[in-house]
Each structure stands twice: as C-alpha cells, then as structure tokens.
Design an enzyme around this catalytic site. Structure first.
Site, PDB file in Angstrom:
ATOM      1  N   LYS A 124       0.868  -1.189   0.000  1.00 43.59           N
ATOM      2  CA  LYS A 124       0.000   0.000   0.000  1.00 43.59           C
ATOM      3  C   LYS A 124       0.893   1.224   0.000  1.00 43.59           C
ATOM      4  O   LYS A 124       2.043   1.158   0.435  1.00 43.59           O
ATOM      5  CB  LYS A 124      -0.855   0.019   1.272  1.00 43.59           C
ATOM      6  CG  LYS A 124      -2.094   0.875   1.143  1.00 43.59           C
ATOM      7  CD  LYS A 124      -3.236   0.094   0.536  1.00 43.59           C
ATOM      8  CE  LYS A 124      -4.411   0.962   0.189  1.00 43.59           C
ATOM      9  NZ  LYS A 124      -5.555   0.126  -0.258  1.00 43.59           N
ATOM     10  N   ASP A 164      -6.941   4.212  -4.663  1.00 48.87           N
ATOM     11  CA  ASP A 164      -7.634   4.030  -3.383  1.00 48.87           C
ATOM     12  C   ASP A 164      -8.302   5.389  -3.138  1.00 48.87           C
ATOM     13  O   ASP A 164      -8.486   6.155  -4.101  1.00 48.87           O
ATOM     14  CB  ASP A 164      -6.626   3.642  -2.274  1.00 48.87           C
ATOM     15  CG  ASP A 164      -7.308   3.176  -0.990  1.00 48.87           C
ATOM     16  OD1 ASP A 164      -7.701   2.010  -0.928  1.00 48.87           O
ATOM     17  OD2 ASP A 164      -7.471   3.985  -0.046  1.00 48.87           O
ATOM     18  N   GLY A 235     -20.766   7.048   2.223  1.00 44.00           N
ATOM     19  CA  GLY A 235     -19.850   7.493   1.182  1.00 44.00           C
ATOM     20  C   GLY A 235     -20.585   7.741  -0.121  1.00 44.00           C
ATOM     21  O   GLY A 235     -21.760   7.394  -0.276  1.00 44.00           O
ATOM     22  N   PHE A 236     -19.872   8.369  -1.060  1.00 43.02           N
ATOM     23  CA  PHE A 236     -20.464   8.605  -2.385  1.00 43.02           C
ATOM     24  C   PHE A 236     -19.365   8.615  -3.445  1.00 43.02           C
ATOM     25  O   PHE A 236     -19.502   9.194  -4.501  1.00 43.02           O
ATOM     26  CB  PHE A 236     -21.279   9.905  -2.404  1.00 43.02           C
ATOM     27  CG  PHE A 236     -20.485  11.146  -2.075  1.00 43.02           C
ATOM     28  CD1 PHE A 236     -20.113  11.417  -0.768  1.00 43.02           C
ATOM     29  CD2 PHE A 236     -20.101  12.033  -3.066  1.00 43.02           C
ATOM     30  CE1 PHE A 236     -19.365  12.545  -0.459  1.00 43.02           C
ATOM     31  CE2 PHE A 236     -19.356  13.173  -2.780  1.00 43.02           C
ATOM     32  CZ  PHE A 236     -18.995  13.419  -1.465  1.00 43.02           C
ATOM     33  N   GLY A 237     -18.259   7.935  -3.137  1.00 42.86           N
ATOM     34  CA  GLY A 237     -17.145   7.836  -4.078  1.00 42.86           C
ATOM     35  C   GLY A 237     -17.330   6.667  -5.028  1.00 42.86           C
ATOM     36  O   GLY A 237     -18.436   6.118  -5.158  1.00 42.86           O
ATOM     37  N   ASN A 238     -16.246   6.279  -5.661  1.00 42.02           N
ATOM     38  CA  ASN A 238     -16.279   5.219  -6.668  1.00 42.02           C
ATOM     39  C   ASN A 238     -16.835   3.900  -6.118  1.00 42.02           C
ATOM     40  O   ASN A 238     -17.642   3.234  -6.758  1.00 42.02           O
ATOM     41  CB  ASN A 238     -14.848   5.036  -7.195  1.00 42.02           C
ATOM     42  CG  ASN A 238     -14.741   3.856  -8.127  1.00 42.02           C
ATOM     43  OD1 ASN A 238     -15.432   3.811  -9.137  1.00 42.02           O
ATOM     44  ND2 ASN A 238     -13.916   2.892  -7.774  1.00 42.02           N
ATOM     45  N   ALA A 240     -18.768   3.413  -3.327  1.00 35.65           N
ATOM     46  CA  ALA A 240     -20.184   3.567  -2.960  1.00 35.65           C
ATOM     47  C   ALA A 240     -21.055   3.549  -4.223  1.00 35.65           C
ATOM     48  O   ALA A 240     -22.129   2.934  -4.248  1.00 35.65           O
ATOM     49  CB  ALA A 240     -20.394   4.870  -2.197  1.00 35.65           C
ATOM     50  N   TRP A 241     -20.564   4.196  -5.263  1.00 30.54           N
ATOM     51  CA  TRP A 241     -21.297   4.234  -6.538  1.00 30.54           C
ATOM     52  C   TRP A 241     -21.474   2.825  -7.125  1.00 30.54           C
ATOM     53  O   TRP A 241     -22.576   2.442  -7.531  1.00 30.54           O
ATOM     54  CB  TRP A 241     -20.567   5.164  -7.517  1.00 30.54           C
ATOM     55  CG  TRP A 241     -21.012   5.032  -8.927  1.00 30.54           C
ATOM     56  CD1 TRP A 241     -22.166   5.525  -9.474  1.00 30.54           C
ATOM     57  CD2 TRP A 241     -20.320   4.334  -9.980  1.00 30.54           C
ATOM     58  NE1 TRP A 241     -22.235   5.182 -10.791  1.00 30.54           N
ATOM     59  CE2 TRP A 241     -21.121   4.455 -11.132  1.00 30.54           C
ATOM     60  CE3 TRP A 241     -19.116   3.631 -10.054  1.00 30.54           C
ATOM     61  CZ2 TRP A 241     -20.743   3.891 -12.353  1.00 30.54           C
ATOM     62  CZ3 TRP A 241     -18.744   3.077 -11.260  1.00 30.54           C
ATOM     63  CH2 TRP A 241     -19.546   3.203 -12.387  1.00 30.54           C
TER      64      TRP A 241
HETATM   65  O1  2IT Z   1      -8.093  -1.554  -0.911  1.00 34.65           O
HETATM   66  C1  2IT Z   1      -7.969  -2.067  -2.042  1.00 34.65           C
HETATM   67  O2  2IT Z   1      -8.047  -3.280  -2.212  1.00 34.65           O
HETATM   68  C2  2IT Z   1      -7.736  -1.169  -3.171  1.00 34.65           C
HETATM   69  N1  2IT Z   1      -7.671   0.024  -2.979  1.00 34.65           N
HETATM   70  C3  2IT Z   1      -7.519  -1.727  -4.540  1.00 34.65           C
HETATM   71  C4  2IT Z   1      -6.102  -2.149  -4.716  1.00 34.65           C
HETATM   72  C5  2IT Z   1      -5.728  -2.599  -6.101  1.00 34.65           C
HETATM   73  O3  2IT Z   1      -4.539  -2.912  -6.264  1.00 34.65           O
HETATM   74  O4  2IT Z   1      -6.565  -2.650  -7.000  1.00 34.65           O
END
Ligand code: 2IT
Length: 445
Positions: A124, A164, A235-238, A240-241
């Site tokens: 990450k 993310d 939420g209302f991001g990707n 949540a959508w």
């Molecule tokens: O928390 C997650 O699993 C993501 N943000 C996606 C990570 C990814 O490599 O697609």
C-alpha cells in the site's frame, strides 16, 4: 503464539500506530487456534515475520501550486509481504495519511489478495496530499512529482500500485504517464488504467460489484434475498457508486448515502438518475452530499448524521476505516438491521464487530467483501501480460467466480460450533494459511 505478548512487543516497537495495531490484533485473534496447532509456524516465526513489512519507502514530494507557491508532501510505499506474488495494493491521497494507516492497509491487503486466489502480495502507499479543491494541473504536477520518486521501487513484476481513496482514473493516468516516460516501458505497472491504454473493463465498478456478489452469496447461505431490502450506504465515491449500482440492479433499495456533512435519506430507494448524480457529486470535488437533496426533492438531507441513522436491513460501510463504531452498531441493531458487510477497509471498530457477532447477525469483513477491486486489478495485470483485452462479460464472470470462492473459503474456515458463520475468522484463516505455507516453503528470508 501468545497474542497478548506479540501485541505488547509490537505496541512497544510501533507506539501510536493505532490502526495498524488494531488490524494486526484482529487477525491474530482469528488465527491463534490454527497457528498453535501447527508447530511449524511457531518454529519459523511466521507471525513475527508477517507483522513487519518487507520494506517501507518514504520520500519527499515537492511541487508547485497554481499560485506559484512551493508545496511539500510526504510520499510512502509499504511493501508488506511478497510471499505469493508481486506487491499489490492501492495508493491513498488524503491529508490524514500516515504510516500507521498505510501499514494497516498494507497488512490487510496481504490476506485480501491471498483470498482472491490470484498471485499477488500485499502493499500500500500514498501521500498526505489533499486532492480536495486542487485544479487538474495541480493534481498532474503532484502525481508527476510523486512518481519521480516512486518509479524506482515499482515494476510490473515487482510492485503494482493502483487507486484508493483520492486516487482514481485521472490520477492513475498522470502517474502512469510519468512512469512510462522514466522507465521507457508500457507495461501493467499500475492498475485502474484507462480503457484505451491497458485498463480492464469492469475495474471501475469492480469493488462495489464484487461486494454485492459477496453479499448475495452470504444472504443466500442464510436463506435470505436482497430483493426489496433496504440498504444503507456510507460514502459517495467510486466504491459507494459501484455498490449502489449493483444493489439497485439486483432489486435492493438504497435508502441512504452519506458524506462528511451528513446523510441523504432516499425514502423510495435510488433510481438510475440518482446513481448517475453520485458521479457529478464526486466530480464537483466539494466532498459534500447535501446538494443531492436539492437536486432530488423527494430526498431528505440530515446534517451531521451518518448513514447508520437511517432504518435499514443491510448496512454497507463504503467510506473509511472505523466509520461505524459501537454506538452506530447499537443504533443499527435497534432499528432491526440484520446484515452488515464492510466494503471499506476495516470500516467497523472492534466494538461494532463484537456487537454484531454477539447479536448473531450476518457480518462480513472488508478483506473478503471488497476483494473484488484488487481481484479485478489482478485480472488487469493478466490481460496486460498477455497483451489482450477481455470483454466486460468475461471479466465480470471471473469476478463473480472469485467472489463466490472467497465466500466459500470464509464459510469453510468460519463456521462456529453453534453453526454461526464467523466471516472475520473465516477470511483471516483462509487468507493467512496460503501466505504462511508460501513463507514456509520459501525458507527463512
Ligand atoms: O483496498 C484495495 O483493495 C484497493 N484500494 C484496490 C487495490 C488494487 O490494487 O486494485
């Protein structure tokens, strides 16, 4: 393994890394029994090795804003565990980002990626950069400056970042452009790419879609169905959508979405227009949901309240870690909620999870429920390596199969004596076993 002792040592070594310690504690509690029944694990110090990242990179990111002022941020990449494949995991751009947050996310990612059954290790990264209110040009300059450092430590078979919170298609584009220029290669080094330059169909909606496939299997196992049920989404991001889209497609009623400013109650459930409007709301870059109720007068905005305030059958946290706490859990249970699936990473506090499990309602953890996002990233890597594109149907059906298998693995390892399925335990054991076996076979490294 003595969980208490390991947690004490880890806390002494990394004081203040609250989220990270919370994530580790949850996993250790779940796996202690299988761990201790396998002496090879203890002998090879698997846990002591697993809780320290393979390596962490931190770097300075310097860029110039639209006013000509010099800005300084911190960039990170945590390469947590590479036992089963190249490090894989998203980048988070948010002012609260710190090492504890990225270590917790990287640690979770190890087990999540293992659950997908694809060959991906855990990683990450991110930055304390705040994308809110920034122009496209500022976002581009920041992403370029970030990649100027990051590119040295990533690669299509080494470490493959993705999006993310705060990192979507636009950011991946700018990051990829800079990587390509520096490395002089066009490979699958990032996932979540645009469809004309190596991206995979269905990746944008995969986290939310995958979550709903998981929920479907969980409800099915319990003899219930989604159709007609009231679903509250934070939420209302990707993510949540994607969750709202698939819930609605499957006949569920999305009765709430929320943002930092409050919750929007949607008495008759979301329709297509409202789901589309979520994207406009996000693109407005203001991080508020209040305008939703102005756009759709049948909806009601309640300032300062969370999605968990609205009566629902199923609660889907889709925003941040620890967004649903013990008090929220009490409110949900009092309102008759009977299923909770974390779509965000570690969306519920330990108190909330305890309350749900004691009430014996359905509860599933993020590392299982939201694994469809990274799984589809894995499918994007495969397509890139093969230099081909699959159709949306092919990707969706693979995603569906993966979520079904993850659900199956959770049940296999999570059934308690009284028949209650402890999805937390199931996900942690299933994810852990594969990584631990790989570590044993690869020797002491
Ligand atoms: O928390 C997650 O699993 C993501 N943000 C996606 C990570 C990814 O490599 O697609």
């Amino acid at each position: 393994m003595n969980v208490e002792k390991i947690m004490q040592d880890l806390t002494a070594k990394h004081p203040g890394e609250k989220e990270f310690l919370q994530a580790v504690d949850e996993v250790l509690e779940s796996i202690v029994e299988v761990y201790n029944s396998n002496p090879q694990f203890e002998k090879a110090k698997i846990i002591e090795r697993l809780v320290e990242p393979d390596r962490i990179f931190t770097f300075k990111v310097v860029w110039v804003d639209d006013k000509g002022e010099v800005q300084v941020n911190i960039g990170y990449r945590v390469q947590f565990n590479g036992a089963i494949g190249p490090y894989k995991g998203g980048l988070r751009f948010h002012p609260n980002v710190n090492l504890s947050m990225l270590k917790f996310l990287g640690f979770e990612q190890i087990f999540k990626n293992s659950l997908t059954s694809l060959p991906m290790g855990g990683g990450k990264g991110g930055s304390d950069f705040n994308p809110q209110g920034k122009s496209d040009a500022e976002i581009m300059r920041f992403c370029q400056a970030f990649m100027l450092e990051l590119w040295r430590v990533i690669g299509p078979d080494t470490d493959v970042p993705a999006g993310d919170v705060g990192v979507g298609g636009r950011e991946i584009g700018f990051l990829y452009g800079m990587y390509k220029k520096l490395a002089r290669e066009h490979t699958g080094v990032l996932t979540g790419k645009g469809m004309t330059w190596g991206g995979s169909l269905v990746r944008p909606e995969a986290t939310g879609f995958g979550a709903l496939y998981f929920v479907q299997h969980m409800l099915d196992k319990a003899g219930k169905e989604l159709k007609g049920k009231r679903v509250a989404i934070s939420g209302f991001g990707n993510v949540a959508w994607g969750a709202a889209t698939k819930t609605t497609q499957l006949g569920g009623k999305v009765v709430a979405i929320s943002g930092p400013d409050g919750v929007v109650e949607i008495p008759n459930g979301m329709n297509e227009k409202m789901i589309d409007y979520m994207l406009d709301l996000r693109a407005s870059n203001k991080n508020i949901v209040a305008p939703f109720a102005t756009e759709f007068p049948e909806c009601k905005f309640i300032a300062g309240k969370k999605a968990w305030h609205i009566k629902c059958d199923i609660a889907l946290p889709c925003a941040f870690q620890n967004e649903l706490n013990g008090d929220d859990a009490k409110e949900l249970l009092a309102n008759g909620t009977w299923a909770v699936a974390e779509v965000s990473n570690m969306g519920c506090t330990p108190e909330a999870i305890k309350a749900f499990q004691e009430a014996k309602i359905l509860f599933a953890p993020g590392k299982a429920v939201n694994a469809g996002g990274v799984a589809t990233s894995g499918l994007e890597m495969t397509q890139n390596a093969m230099h081909i594109n699959w159709t949306a149907e092919e990707v969706d059906s693979k995603l569906h199969g993966i979520m079904k298998n993850i659900h199956h693995a959770c049940v296999e390892h999570g059934v308690e004596k009284d028949g209650y399925i402890n999805y937390v335990k199931g996900a942690n054991i299933a994810g852990f076993m594969k990584v631990a076996k790989a570590m044993l076979e690869e020797g002491i490294i």
